[in-house]
Scaffold this active site. Structure first.
Site, mmCIF file in Angstrom:
data_model
loop_
_atom_site.group_PDB
_atom_site.id
_atom_site.type_symbol
_atom_site.label_atom_id
_atom_site.label_comp_id
_atom_site.label_asym_id
_atom_site.label_seq_id
_atom_site.Cartn_x
_atom_site.Cartn_y
_atom_site.Cartn_z
ATOM 1 C CB CYS B 102 -1.030 0.023 1.096
ATOM 2 S SG CYS B 102 -1.878 1.669 1.464
ATOM 3 C CB CYS B 105 -2.001 4.309 4.036
ATOM 4 S SG CYS B 105 -3.612 3.830 3.295
ATOM 5 C CB SER B 106 -0.179 0.784 6.667
ATOM 6 O OG SER B 106 -1.683 1.219 7.243
ATOM 7 C CB CYS B 107 -4.683 -0.886 2.602
ATOM 8 S SG CYS B 107 -5.351 0.933 2.371
#
Lengths: 219, 198
Positions: B102, B105-107
């Site tokens: 991702c 962000c940090s999906c």
């Protein structure tokens, strides 16, 4: 927005360190910051997309220096202050008091949560309009530069790709993050060749990314 | 002139302050916070995804359902929830290697893998895996032959990609639980392979 968060393809970050025994939370406060961040959307009357945008709105130095859960903490504070659940400076004042400083805490402001229509829980939606693109269509990511939240990273802008899958329709983060509505759209997985993204010398690989319908035009 | 953020109290103290402000107002409870932490430390993590992989390796009908509708198939094992609204399973084999990131962000597929590890959230991984995946994978200990086709999946919407790693040779006699014990978080994101027991 063009911000520190949009990291795809940026350079100078060094090597990737893999620690297979990485704990979920290295420190107790990180677990609590995670939980407070996870609750911040509900407490502030905002949503997941507003939370992601909140992370993007942090100062680039804060984004990097605070680390991952420090960033969640700062974002939770930002959303709660925006919604008037907390006063500007309330966290700082309380923290200083906890550290033994004699500081006055700011007065509680009027709660002012955003008002907007939600079409249900989660992000996926059923929509009546048929998808504009089919699998195999050649598309180009629009060369748009929005000041607010978007889920189209800069490294895709203006580049040519191919629709490889149609995914469930979902609320448009560009709208929900700013509480203007949901504007649900079809979402597609789009394939880009590495040479289209990174130049003729790039090693041939494929990049698949999920894009909302209005992020693209047919070519 | 660009404003530089002022020095603030340290993050552990600010966390305590934010929690205190919210509990004072009755908006959160320490128990609710403890419950959420406990869930992600003890109940949700890569062991969930490993069960899915082991079942797919041993039950061809389950694997067919998993590839056709990931969300429903992982739901059969009780795995669902936030960051798992739409699960798409992608299979790795000898000729095709897939890896997930991702960049924005940090999906990450929480119901199957829990919260993401540090390397997944690190700017070095987020920036470089889309641009020079073969070099980054080699740096992380996965050397792929030149004829292996690499596909990088940037999870930029609400679809969550889960890698079904290749079952290693020499594991024919193993049952589901033994197989699940071999499957690592890294293999289910696509930065490692699964190895047979030594």
């Amino acid at each position: 927005m063009d911000g520190i968060h949009d990291m795809g393809g940026t350079q100078g970050w060094g090597t990737v360190e893999l620690d297979p025994d990485d704990p979920v939370f290295a420190n107790d406060w990180e677990g609590r910051a995670f939980a407070l961040g996870a609750m911040a959307g509900g407490l502030s009357g905002t949503n997941l997309d507003a939370f992601r945008h909140g992370l993007e709105r942090l100062h680039p130095l804060t984004y990097l220096q605070d680390g991952y859960y420090g960033r969640w903490l700062a974002c939770a504070e930002l959303l709660l202050v925006d919604s008037g659940v907390l006063a500007q400076g309330a966290v700082d004042a309380r923290a200083r008091r906890l550290m033994g400083e004699d500081v006055e805490e700011p007065a509680q402001p009027e709660v002012n949560k955003p008002e907007y229509e939600r079409g249900g829980g989660g992000s996926l939606r059923d929509i009546d309009d048929p998808p504009k693109f089919e699998v195999g269509d050649s598309v180009r990511a629009r060369d748009v530069h929005v000041g607010g939240h978007t889920r189209m990273p800069a490294y895709i802008r203006g580049r040519a790709g191919t629709i490889s899958a149609i995914r469930p329709a979902a609320v448009l983060p560009d709208a929900t993050a700013h509480f203007t509505g949901e504007e649900p759209q079809h979402v597609y997985t789009v394939s880009f060749e590495s040479t289209e993204l990174w130049g003729a010398e790039a090693e041939p690989t494929t990049l698949n990314i999920d894009l909302f319908e209005t992020y693209m035009e047919k070519r | 002139m660009t404003a530089i953020p002022q020095k603030r109290p340290p993050a552990p103290i600010r966390t305590e302050a934010l929690e205190a402000l919210l509990t004072d107002r009755g908006l959160v409870t320490a128990e609710a916070i403890d419950g959420l932490i406990n869930r992600f430390v003890n109940d949700v993590g890569p062991m969930n995804g490993a069960k899915v992989v082991a079942k797919a390796w041993t039950d061809p009908e389950y694997k067919a359902r998993l590839m056709a509708d990931g969300t429903a198939a992982v739901g059969e094992l009780g795995f669902a929830g936030p960051q798992g609204e739409h699960i798409v399973v992608v299979e790795n084999d000898e000729k095709a290697h897939n890896v997930v990131v991702c960049t924005l962000c940090s999906c990450y597929p929480w119901p199957l893998l829990g919260l993401p590890p540090n390397w997944y959230k690190d700017p070095a991984y987020r920036s470089r895996i889309v641009r020079e995946p073969r070099a980054v994978l080699a740096e992380m200990g996965l050397e792929l032959d030149q004829d292996v086709a690499i596909t990088v999946w940037d999870s930029s919407a609400e679809n969550r990609y889960f890698i079904l790693p290749q079952r290693p040779d020499g594991t024919d006699g193993l049952g589901e639980d033994e197989l699940a014990a071999l499957v690592t978080r890294e293999a289910m994101v696509g930065v490692a392979k699964v190895h047979a027991p030594a």
